[in-house]
Design an enzyme around this catalytic site. Structure first.
Site, PDB file in Angstrom:
ATOM      1  N   ASP A 155      -0.012   5.243   0.848  1.00 55.10           N
ATOM      2  CA  ASP A 155      -0.203   6.234   1.899  1.00 55.10           C
ATOM      3  C   ASP A 155      -0.273   5.548   3.256  1.00 55.10           C
ATOM      4  O   ASP A 155      -1.082   4.637   3.467  1.00 55.10           O
ATOM      5  CB  ASP A 155      -1.492   7.023   1.641  1.00 55.10           C
ATOM      6  CG  ASP A 155      -1.599   8.268   2.491  1.00 55.10           C
ATOM      7  OD1 ASP A 155      -0.592   8.659   3.094  1.00 55.10           O
ATOM      8  OD2 ASP A 155      -2.694   8.842   2.563  1.00 55.10           O
TER       9      ASP A 155
ATOM     10  N   ASP B  53      -1.222  -0.593   6.061  1.00 56.13           N
ATOM     11  CA  ASP B  53      -1.426   0.062   7.354  1.00 56.13           C
ATOM     12  C   ASP B  53      -2.876   0.002   7.814  1.00 56.13           C
ATOM     13  O   ASP B  53      -3.198   0.510   8.881  1.00 56.13           O
ATOM     14  CB  ASP B  53      -0.994   1.527   7.278  1.00 56.13           C
ATOM     15  CG  ASP B  53      -1.944   2.360   6.421  1.00 56.13           C
ATOM     16  OD1 ASP B  53      -2.141   1.994   5.233  1.00 56.13           O
ATOM     17  OD2 ASP B  53      -2.496   3.359   6.925  1.00 56.13           O
TER      18      ASP B  53
ATOM     19  N   ASP C  70       0.873  -1.161   0.000  1.00 59.61           N
ATOM     20  CA  ASP C  70       0.000   0.000   0.000  1.00 59.61           C
ATOM     21  C   ASP C  70       0.919   1.223   0.000  1.00 59.61           C
ATOM     22  O   ASP C  70       2.126   1.104   0.269  1.00 59.61           O
ATOM     23  CB  ASP C  70      -0.894  -0.019   1.237  1.00 59.61           C
ATOM     24  CG  ASP C  70      -1.764   1.205   1.346  1.00 59.61           C
ATOM     25  OD1 ASP C  70      -2.410   1.557   0.339  1.00 59.61           O
ATOM     26  OD2 ASP C  70      -1.783   1.828   2.421  1.00 59.61           O
TER      27      ASP C  70
ATOM     28  N   LYS D 282      -9.184  -2.843  -3.103  1.00 60.12           N
ATOM     29  CA  LYS D 282      -9.042  -3.576  -1.847  1.00 60.12           C
ATOM     30  C   LYS D 282     -10.281  -3.370  -0.978  1.00 60.12           C
ATOM     31  O   LYS D 282     -10.824  -2.262  -0.968  1.00 60.12           O
ATOM     32  CB  LYS D 282      -7.799  -3.064  -1.092  1.00 60.12           C
ATOM     33  CG  LYS D 282      -6.496  -3.246  -1.828  1.00 60.12           C
ATOM     34  CD  LYS D 282      -5.331  -2.586  -1.089  1.00 60.12           C
ATOM     35  CE  LYS D 282      -5.440  -1.071  -1.096  1.00 60.12           C
ATOM     36  NZ  LYS D 282      -4.279  -0.402  -0.484  1.00 60.12           N
TER      37      LYS D 282
END
Length: 316
Positions: A29, A248, A27, A223
């Site tokens: 950000d 995250d 991922d 996702k």
């Protein structure tokens, strides 16, 4: 409740794990960068993985940017990347339509220039981008006379700062035909901005509106659904048992990895915390249990070799 353990990945275990993997999917950000800038160690870790011959891909639910836009952002952060390694939801939608569904009609878009760029690149005709002007007020005559394009065969809903009642009417009207495809880039409810008191609604809020008006559910590409991985896999032939998803956010990144049979690592530099992991472990809800990662690390910097033990956070 579940017996699945979220292990703290540290020391020699990191090297053994990296050696056992062929592919790393990140991922962006909250993992590689945040609102301040690039996260410590991101550039070095990606460089080291490439030197080891590992394949690296970047997956984001952000539909507002094209791969070209993202490549420039990576470059600004000093991260070397190929456009073919970047999978945003706008590109995934275009690829899914063209290469997997063999779609040959026109798309009505609820989206930004990033989506338009990806559709254009794959030669998919579209309509609907930009602001849809209204005379204002309760105007039934105007609403019932909005023009519909007979060539439209799919409605794609992503983030759109010009989302309007007119667009909602058109989308629902196209979707009144069962033959019209309904695809959403993602269902994220909010953008991950925590530094102010302002809530920034995400694409999922627009998707829910269209679903309600159309009385249909969208096929979600981003996702945590598998379609994004299927798009990557169809081009790069990934062995899931030797691939890892690093993210995250439990309910998107980690759930995505688990849904696709990948190993999963949670980094603690973004949305989800170890407390969130514990809540999932203690939950009786199957969906929550599916969000439990295999491993956690404090940040991407913990994957650097040699390792820096001071970067670790103990999991109580």
């Amino acid at each position: 409740m579940t017996d699945k353990v979220c292990e703290f990945l540290k020391g020699d275990e990191v090297k053994k794990f990296v050696d056992s993997m062929e592919t790393f999917i990140f991922d962006c950000d909250g993992v590689l960068w945040n609102g301040i800038g690039v996260i410590d160690g991101a550039v070095e870790v990606l460089h080291e993985l490439r030197k080891l011959g590992k394949r690296v891909f970047f997956v984001t639910n952000n539909s507002s940017k094209s791969r070209e836009d993202y490549a420039k952002k990576f470059e600004n952060f000093g991260i070397k990347v190929s456009k073919d390694e970047i999978y945003g939801t706008s590109y995934a939608v275009a690829y899914y339509l063209k290469e997997i569904l063999k779609f040959d009609k026109k798309v009505f878009t609820i989206g930004t220039t990033g989506m338009i760029q990806e559709l254009d690149e794959l030669g998919i005709p579209h309509t609907g981008s930009g602001p849809d002007l209204s005379t204002g007020g309760y105007n039934i005559k105007e609403w019932t006379n909005l023009p519909l394009d007979p060539e439209v065969g799919a409605v794609v809903c992503g983030f759109d700062e010009h989302f309007s009642y007119h667009k909602l009417i058109k989308a629902a009207s196209y979707l009144a035909k069962d033959t019209c495809l309904f695809i959403a880039t993602n269902c994220d409810d909010r953008f991950p901005f925590n530094s102010t008191d302002i809530v920034i609604p995400g694409t999922g809020c627009l998707v829910i509106s269209v679903e309600a008006a159309a009385r249909r559910k969208a096929k979600v590409v981003g996702k945590p659904e598998r379609i994004m991985f299927d798009c990557i896999n169809s081009r790069h032939n990934i062995d899931p048992s030797k691939a890892c998803m690093i993210g995250d956010r439990l309910n998107t990144d980690i759930l995505f990895g688990n849904n696709c049979g990948l190993k999963t690592i949670l980094v603690l530099t973004g949305i989800s915390s170890l407390e969130d992991v514990k809540l999932c472990q203690d939950s009786n809800d199957a969906h929550n249990r599916d969000c439990i990662p295999d491993f956690y690390i404090s940040s991407i910097d913990a994957l650097r070799l040699p390792l820096n033990p001071s970067k670790y956070v103990k999991y109580q």
